[in-house]
Design a protein around this motif. Structure first.
Motif, short mmCIF file in Angstrom:
data_model
loop_
_atom_site.label_atom_id
_atom_site.label_comp_id
_atom_site.label_asym_id
_atom_site.label_seq_id
_atom_site.Cartn_x
_atom_site.Cartn_y
_atom_site.Cartn_z
N LEU A 4 0.54 -0.99 -0.35
CA LEU A 4 -0.09 0.26 -0.36
C LEU A 4 0.62 1.14 -0.28
N ILE A 5 0.50 1.88 -1.19
CA ILE A 5 1.44 3.03 -0.92
C ILE A 5 0.48 4.33 -1.12
N ILE A 6 1.10 5.17 -0.15
CA ILE A 6 0.62 6.33 0.12
C ILE A 6 1.13 7.41 -0.27
N ARG A 7 0.90 8.43 -0.32
CA ARG A 7 1.77 9.80 -1.74
C ARG A 7 1.32 10.59 -0.92
N ILE A 8 2.25 11.55 0.26
CA ILE A 8 1.52 12.83 0.57
C ILE A 8 2.17 13.95 -0.16
N ARG A 9 1.66 14.64 -1.03
CA ARG A 9 1.36 15.74 -1.56
C ARG A 9 2.03 16.94 -0.81
N THR A 10 2.75 18.10 -0.90
CA THR A 10 3.38 19.20 -0.45
C THR A 10 2.35 20.10 -1.55
N THR A 11 2.69 21.36 -1.39
CA THR A 11 2.48 22.69 -1.99
C THR A 11 4.03 22.94 -2.56
N ARG A 12 4.59 22.31 -2.31
CA ARG A 12 5.63 23.64 -3.16
C ARG A 12 5.57 22.96 -4.75
N ASP A 13 6.44 23.76 -5.29
CA ASP A 13 5.93 23.87 -7.11
C ASP A 13 7.43 23.76 -7.82
N LYS A 14 8.65 23.65 -7.14
CA LYS A 14 9.83 23.72 -8.07
C LYS A 14 10.38 21.79 -7.88
N LYS A 15 10.45 22.13 -9.08
CA LYS A 15 10.85 20.48 -9.38
C LYS A 15 12.35 20.00 -8.60
N ASN A 16 13.30 21.14 -8.41
CA ASN A 16 14.24 21.00 -7.65
C ASN A 16 14.37 20.44 -6.18
N GLU A 17 13.21 20.84 -5.26
CA GLU A 17 12.89 20.97 -4.02
C GLU A 17 12.52 18.91 -3.72
N GLU A 18 11.71 18.28 -5.03
CA GLU A 18 11.68 17.19 -4.91
C GLU A 18 12.69 15.45 -4.04
N LYS A 19 14.30 16.43 -3.94
CA LYS A 19 15.20 15.78 -3.07
C LYS A 19 14.62 16.07 -1.68
N ASP A 20 13.78 17.40 -1.70
CA ASP A 20 13.85 17.47 -0.20
C ASP A 20 13.11 17.23 0.74
N LYS A 21 12.06 16.62 -0.12
CA LYS A 21 10.85 15.69 0.39
C LYS A 21 11.05 14.02 1.65
N LYS A 22 10.10 14.10 2.39
CA LYS A 22 10.82 13.11 3.23
C LYS A 22 9.84 12.08 2.58
N ILE A 23 10.85 10.52 2.85
CA ILE A 23 10.15 9.61 2.64
C ILE A 23 9.79 8.52 4.26
N ILE A 50 14.09 -1.46 -1.33
CA ILE A 50 12.86 -0.19 -1.40
C ILE A 50 13.84 0.60 -0.43
N TYR A 51 14.40 0.65 0.29
CA TYR A 51 14.92 1.82 1.28
C TYR A 51 16.57 2.15 0.28
N ASN A 52 16.82 1.42 -0.19
CA ASN A 52 17.87 2.46 -1.61
C ASN A 52 17.15 3.17 -2.09
N LYS A 53 15.95 2.63 -3.48
CA LYS A 53 16.17 2.98 -4.40
C LYS A 53 15.16 4.31 -3.76
N CYS A 54 14.66 4.81 -2.35
CA CYS A 54 14.06 5.71 -2.24
C CYS A 54 15.25 6.83 -1.50
N CYS A 55 15.94 6.22 -1.26
CA CYS A 55 17.59 7.10 -0.98
C CYS A 55 17.52 7.56 -2.38
N LYS A 56 18.07 6.98 -3.38
CA LYS A 56 17.75 7.37 -4.55
C LYS A 56 17.43 9.21 -5.18
N PHE A 57 15.76 9.28 -4.85
CA PHE A 57 14.96 10.22 -4.63
C PHE A 57 14.48 10.93 -3.55
N SER A 58 15.44 10.67 -2.08
CA SER A 58 16.01 11.29 -1.39
C SER A 58 16.47 11.16 -0.22
N GLY A 59 17.10 12.74 0.39
CA GLY A 59 18.26 12.62 0.94
C GLY A 59 17.92 12.43 2.03
#
Length: 124
Positions: A4-23, A50-59
């Motif tokens: 079950l994957i739940i995605r909680i979106r933020t209101t940030r618009d900048k694409k380069n801020e994707e790496k700042d999202k916490k998983i 799964i953890y390592n894949k997530c680390c590629k998308f977020s710091g």
């Protein structure tokens, strides 16, 4: 095994801020430990993928199994619950492997109760 994957979106618009999202990765622990508190090697490998894949998308990725060193430094429920709740508070994306885990059910309840905007879910 279902996901079950739940995605909680933020209101940030900048694409380069994707790496700042916490998983936050929510998954069972106890059912995969043997009587000596050693985790099933296949499950550990699966979660690490799964953890390592997530680390590629977020710091910033939280996984309780990492904190508890995959069973080598287990915390009692009354100890880890507050820590996990605090991690959930500032998470943007929740990835849950609920299975029959009461702990994961609690974490999904927190995500819902926090009314994070844009919550979507899907069964995989």
């Amino acid at each position: 095994m279902s996901f079950l994957i739940i995605r909680i979106r933020t209101t940030r618009d900048k694409k380069n801020e994707e790496k700042d999202k916490k998983i936050f990765i929510a998954c069972p622990i106890t059912k995969y430990l043997d009587s000596n508190k050693i985790i099933c090697p296949e499950y550990e490998e699966f979660i690490k993928i799964i953890y390592n894949k997530c680390c590629k998308f977020s710091g910033n990725v939280f996984l309780a199994l990492e904190r508890e060193r995959y069973g080598k430094a287990l915390m009692e429920g009354h100890e880890c619950t507050l820590f996990d709740y605090r991690e959930m508070l500032d998470s943007d994306i929740v990835i849950a492997l609920p299975e029959d885990s009461m702990g994961v059910a609690v974490e999904l309840g927190w995500a819902s109760a926090m009314r994070k905007p844009g919550t979507t879910s899907g069964l995989w």
